[in-house]
Design an enzyme around this catalytic site. Structure first.
Site, PDB file in Angstrom:
ATOM      1  CE  LYS A  22      71.858 -46.808  25.460  1.00  0.00           C
ATOM      2  NZ  LYS A  22      72.059 -47.102  26.888  1.00  0.00           N
ATOM      3  CE1 TYR A  74      67.990 -47.867  21.379  1.00  0.00           C
ATOM      4  CE2 TYR A  74      69.698 -46.285  20.847  1.00  0.00           C
ATOM      5  CZ  TYR A  74      69.180 -47.248  21.683  1.00  0.00           C
ATOM      6  OH  TYR A  74      69.863 -47.595  22.821  1.00  0.00           O
ATOM      7  CB  ILE A  99      70.128 -58.947  23.468  1.00  0.00           C
ATOM      8  CG1 ILE A  99      69.809 -60.215  24.258  1.00  0.00           C
ATOM      9  CG2 ILE A  99      70.521 -57.822  24.419  1.00  0.00           C
ATOM     10  CD1 ILE A  99      71.020 -60.818  24.976  1.00  0.00           C
TER      11      ILE A  99
HETATM   12  P1  NAD Z   1      66.592 -53.791  31.317  1.00  0.00           P
HETATM   13  O1  NAD Z   1      65.200 -53.263  31.221  1.00  0.00           O
HETATM   14  O2  NAD Z   1      66.746 -55.147  31.861  1.00  0.00           O
HETATM   15  O3  NAD Z   1      67.523 -52.798  32.168  1.00  0.00           O
HETATM   16  C1  NAD Z   1      67.335 -51.398  32.194  1.00  0.00           C
HETATM   17  C2  NAD Z   1      67.476 -50.992  33.648  1.00  0.00           C
HETATM   18  O4  NAD Z   1      67.495 -49.573  33.784  1.00  0.00           O
HETATM   19  C3  NAD Z   1      66.311 -51.499  34.517  1.00  0.00           C
HETATM   20  O5  NAD Z   1      66.807 -52.257  35.598  1.00  0.00           O
HETATM   21  C4  NAD Z   1      65.672 -50.220  35.026  1.00  0.00           C
HETATM   22  O6  NAD Z   1      65.137 -50.333  36.335  1.00  0.00           O
HETATM   23  C5  NAD Z   1      66.894 -49.306  35.038  1.00  0.00           C
HETATM   24  N1  NAD Z   1      66.520 -47.907  35.193  1.00  0.00           N
HETATM   25  C6  NAD Z   1      65.768 -47.147  34.363  1.00  0.00           C
HETATM   26  N2  NAD Z   1      65.633 -45.913  34.882  1.00  0.00           N
HETATM   27  C7  NAD Z   1      66.304 -45.904  36.061  1.00  0.00           C
HETATM   28  C8  NAD Z   1      66.532 -44.935  37.064  1.00  0.00           C
HETATM   29  N3  NAD Z   1      66.007 -43.695  36.993  1.00  0.00           N
HETATM   30  N4  NAD Z   1      67.284 -45.266  38.148  1.00  0.00           N
HETATM   31  C9  NAD Z   1      67.799 -46.496  38.269  1.00  0.00           C
HETATM   32  N5  NAD Z   1      67.631 -47.478  37.344  1.00  0.00           N
HETATM   33  C10 NAD Z   1      66.877 -47.168  36.267  1.00  0.00           C
HETATM   34  O7  NAD Z   1      67.182 -53.678  29.823  1.00  0.00           O
HETATM   35  P2  NAD Z   1      68.637 -53.957  29.246  1.00  0.00           P
HETATM   36  O8  NAD Z   1      68.418 -54.184  27.797  1.00  0.00           O
HETATM   37  O9  NAD Z   1      69.357 -54.957  30.064  1.00  0.00           O
HETATM   38  O10 NAD Z   1      69.312 -52.523  29.390  1.00  0.00           O
HETATM   39  C11 NAD Z   1      70.511 -52.299  30.086  1.00  0.00           C
HETATM   40  C12 NAD Z   1      71.388 -51.314  29.342  1.00  0.00           C
HETATM   41  O11 NAD Z   1      71.831 -51.925  28.141  1.00  0.00           O
HETATM   42  C13 NAD Z   1      70.695 -50.021  28.937  1.00  0.00           C
HETATM   43  O12 NAD Z   1      71.606 -48.938  29.034  1.00  0.00           O
HETATM   44  C14 NAD Z   1      70.362 -50.282  27.480  1.00  0.00           C
HETATM   45  O13 NAD Z   1      70.175 -49.101  26.739  1.00  0.00           O
HETATM   46  C15 NAD Z   1      71.609 -51.025  27.076  1.00  0.00           C
HETATM   47  N6  NAD Z   1      71.546 -51.784  25.819  1.00  0.00           N
HETATM   48  C16 NAD Z   1      70.567 -52.687  25.620  1.00  0.00           C
HETATM   49  C17 NAD Z   1      70.505 -53.376  24.406  1.00  0.00           C
HETATM   50  C18 NAD Z   1      69.407 -54.371  24.110  1.00  0.00           C
HETATM   51  O14 NAD Z   1      69.167 -54.670  22.931  1.00  0.00           O
HETATM   52  N7  NAD Z   1      68.740 -54.894  25.114  1.00  0.00           N
HETATM   53  C19 NAD Z   1      71.489 -53.135  23.408  1.00  0.00           C
HETATM   54  C20 NAD Z   1      72.487 -52.224  23.664  1.00  0.00           C
HETATM   55  C21 NAD Z   1      72.506 -51.540  24.886  1.00  0.00           C
END
Ligand code: NAD
Length: 269
Positions: A164, A157, A193
């Protein structure tokens, strides 16, 4: 579940890449509870996917916005102000790092990789809050998405964990700045997820297996789990909660030792 939790409320959703995005699960739940929504997208491919998804949400609109670009953020909020005179909430579900950072040891992170990861994954929350706050005329709620890698070392990570940790600290400082205006700022620390972004993390399969096996709830989270907690924080149900990082991880973060390790230790003593 209670209905109409967000009746008459207006919200901005940053971060829908496709139907697996955590932001999309939250958006669907908000719309089902009566909220009107505006979205950002990043590029033509995302615009097309988002347009298909938005057909489910009456009145939803979207505009291109790279949150790392000040002029695009300015234009985005100008566009929001041309449609709405006030907003009630913002969902920040955005993160990015160079894939190489997730493969190499953390110590090999370059200055450029470090700065861009911090900028997009942490600072954009501050930038979005700065634009959103003046529009939150009757108070409001801002949420962001974090992960346990902010608190503990999760292999691969790497710099995302550092970003984060910064995001969670930004969340607390913003909560203090905006509290006097009745604006609450909270973060959800979601369990792993599968989404577009998380698929780029080497060892994601292991993270999912581990969390399913060792979480108190003995399962992985769903988008709906995150969306329901988002509803709590975005609606009046969370009226006294701010500056919080709420773990939505089936309890994984409370474990100090995993059962198999505990069992093996017991057998050898
Ligand atoms: P995702 O890929 O669906 O969403 C990430 C989004 O960030 C995308 O829509 C992307 O276009 C956007 N993005 C990236 N750079 C950008 C920029 N410069 N301007 C505007 N938008 C931008 O993935 P996700 O897993 O739904 O991620 C959403 C959030 O949840 C993130 O912060 C991620 O770190 C967090 N998260 C995810 C998980 C997991 O396991 N999936 C767990 C904990 C936290």
């Amino acid at each position: 579940m209670v209905n109409g939790l967000l009746s008459g409320k207006r919200g901005i959703v940053f971060g829908v890449a496709n139907n697996k995005s955590l932001a999309w699960a939250c958006a669907q739940a908000c719309a089902a509870q009566g909220a009107s929504l505006m979205f950002n997208f990043l590029g033509a491919a995302q615009e097309k996917r988002l347009n298909d998804l938005m057909s489910e949400i009456p009145g939803a609109k979207a505009k291109n916005c790279d949150l790392a670009k000040d002029d695009e953020l300015e234009d985005f909020f100008k566009w929001v102000r041309s449609q709405w005179d006030s907003i009630d909430f913002v969902i920040h579900s955005v993160a990015y790092t160079d894939k190489e950072c997730l493969k190499e040891p953390f110590i090999n992170t370059t200055r450029q990789q470090f700065v861009s990861t911090m900028d997009i994954s942490a600072f954009t929350l501050v930038a979005a809050a700065k634009h959103a706050a003046p529009l939150m005329r009757n108070g409001g709620s801002i949420i962001s998405m974090s992960y346990y890698g902010a608190e503990k070392v999760i292999p691969n990570y790497n710099v995302m964990g550092v970003a984060k940790a910064a995001l969670e600290a930004c969340n607390r400082y913003l909560a203090d700045d905006l509290g006097p205006q009745g604006i609450r700022v909270n973060s959800i620390s979601a369990g792993p997820i599968r989404t577009l972004s998380s698929s780029a993390i080497p060892g994601m399969r292991n993270m999912l297996d581990y969390s399913q096996k060792f979480s108190p709830l003995r399962r992985n989270i769903t988008g709906e789990d995150v969306a329901r907690s988002a509803l709590f924080l975005l609606s009046d149900l969370g009226s006294g909660v701010t500056g919080e990082t709420l773990h939505v991880d089936c309890g994984y973060h409370v474990m100090g030792m995993f059962r198999e390790e505990a069992q093996q230790a017991g057998e050898t003593h």
